[in-house]
Design a protein around this motif. Structure first.
Motif: not given
Length: 220
Positions: A206-217
């Protein structure tokens, strides 16, 4: 952000590091035709609700036994932080599980997560002295493939204006992955997406998901 986002995530093998439902079945359920039941399920002869009914008819143990057993397993080490990330950034977070509330609740308690912090759509099991009574409050009455209709939850969020982000790993996740605006996938779901030309973002935790969402959104 102008858009509203709902983050919908599977539990077994996604939030939990192993499929907890499978672990419970292996430890506490004794049936003579287990392999045939699994084959019938994979070939869609029976759905998961009927599979659970037949399996849990062979349950041996107590509620305390199974809850203590479940607490020996683990959640993704970053999931609790991910809840906070969603809260801070006004992302609606919900768990969609074709498993059962008793083990989700037990593992949330182990990690200090309040059930009230996350919306959970799942099946329910009530342990009586001589049997386990199962309930499937989110089953689609017109489709018996899944005990909990994850696609139904997806439609609910879309109908009230959310873009849907889905996170999953397994068989019952495909029905949302085919529709979601953004998909995070691993394991069997990632392979399904590859085989069916569904765009997805691979992740490990979920750290991967958080980092990706931070960048994408563009979230902080």
């Amino acid at each position: 952000m102008d858009k509203k986002y709902a983050v919908l995530t599977d539990f077994d093998g996604t939030i939990s590091t192993l499929d907890i439902g499978d672990q419970v079945i292996q430890e506490f359920i004794r049936v003579d035709n287990g392999k045939q039941l699994e084959s019938d399920f994979r070939n869609k002869v029976i759905g998961s609700a009927e599979l659970y009914r037949r399996l849990y008819a062979g349950f041996h143990g107590t509620e305390q036994d199974v809850v203590e057993f479940v607490k020996g397993f683990y959640l993704d080490p970053y999931f609790k932080q991910f809840i906070g990330f969603c809260q801070q950034n006004n992302l609606e977070l919900a768990v969609l599980s074709d498993g059962f509330q008793y083990y989700i609740k037990a593992l949330f308690e182990k990690y200090g997560i309040n059930m009230s912090d996350v919306t959970v759509y799942c099946n329910r099991a009530h342990f009586n002295a001589d049997k386990v009574v199962l309930e499937f409050p989110y089953q689609n009455p017109y489709c018996d493939i899944c005990a909990n209709c994850k696609a139904g939850a997806y439609i609910k969020y879309k109908d009230i204006g959310y873009d849907v982000i889905f996170i999953g790993d397994g068989f019952s996740d495909r029905y949302v992955a085919e529709k979601a605006d953004i998909v995070f996938a691993k394991s069997h779901l990632a392979q399904y997406c590859e085989n069916n030309s569904i765009a997805y973002i691979p992740f490990g935790d979920f750290n991967d998901v958080k980092n990706a969402l931070s960048m994408m959104l563009s979230l902080s």
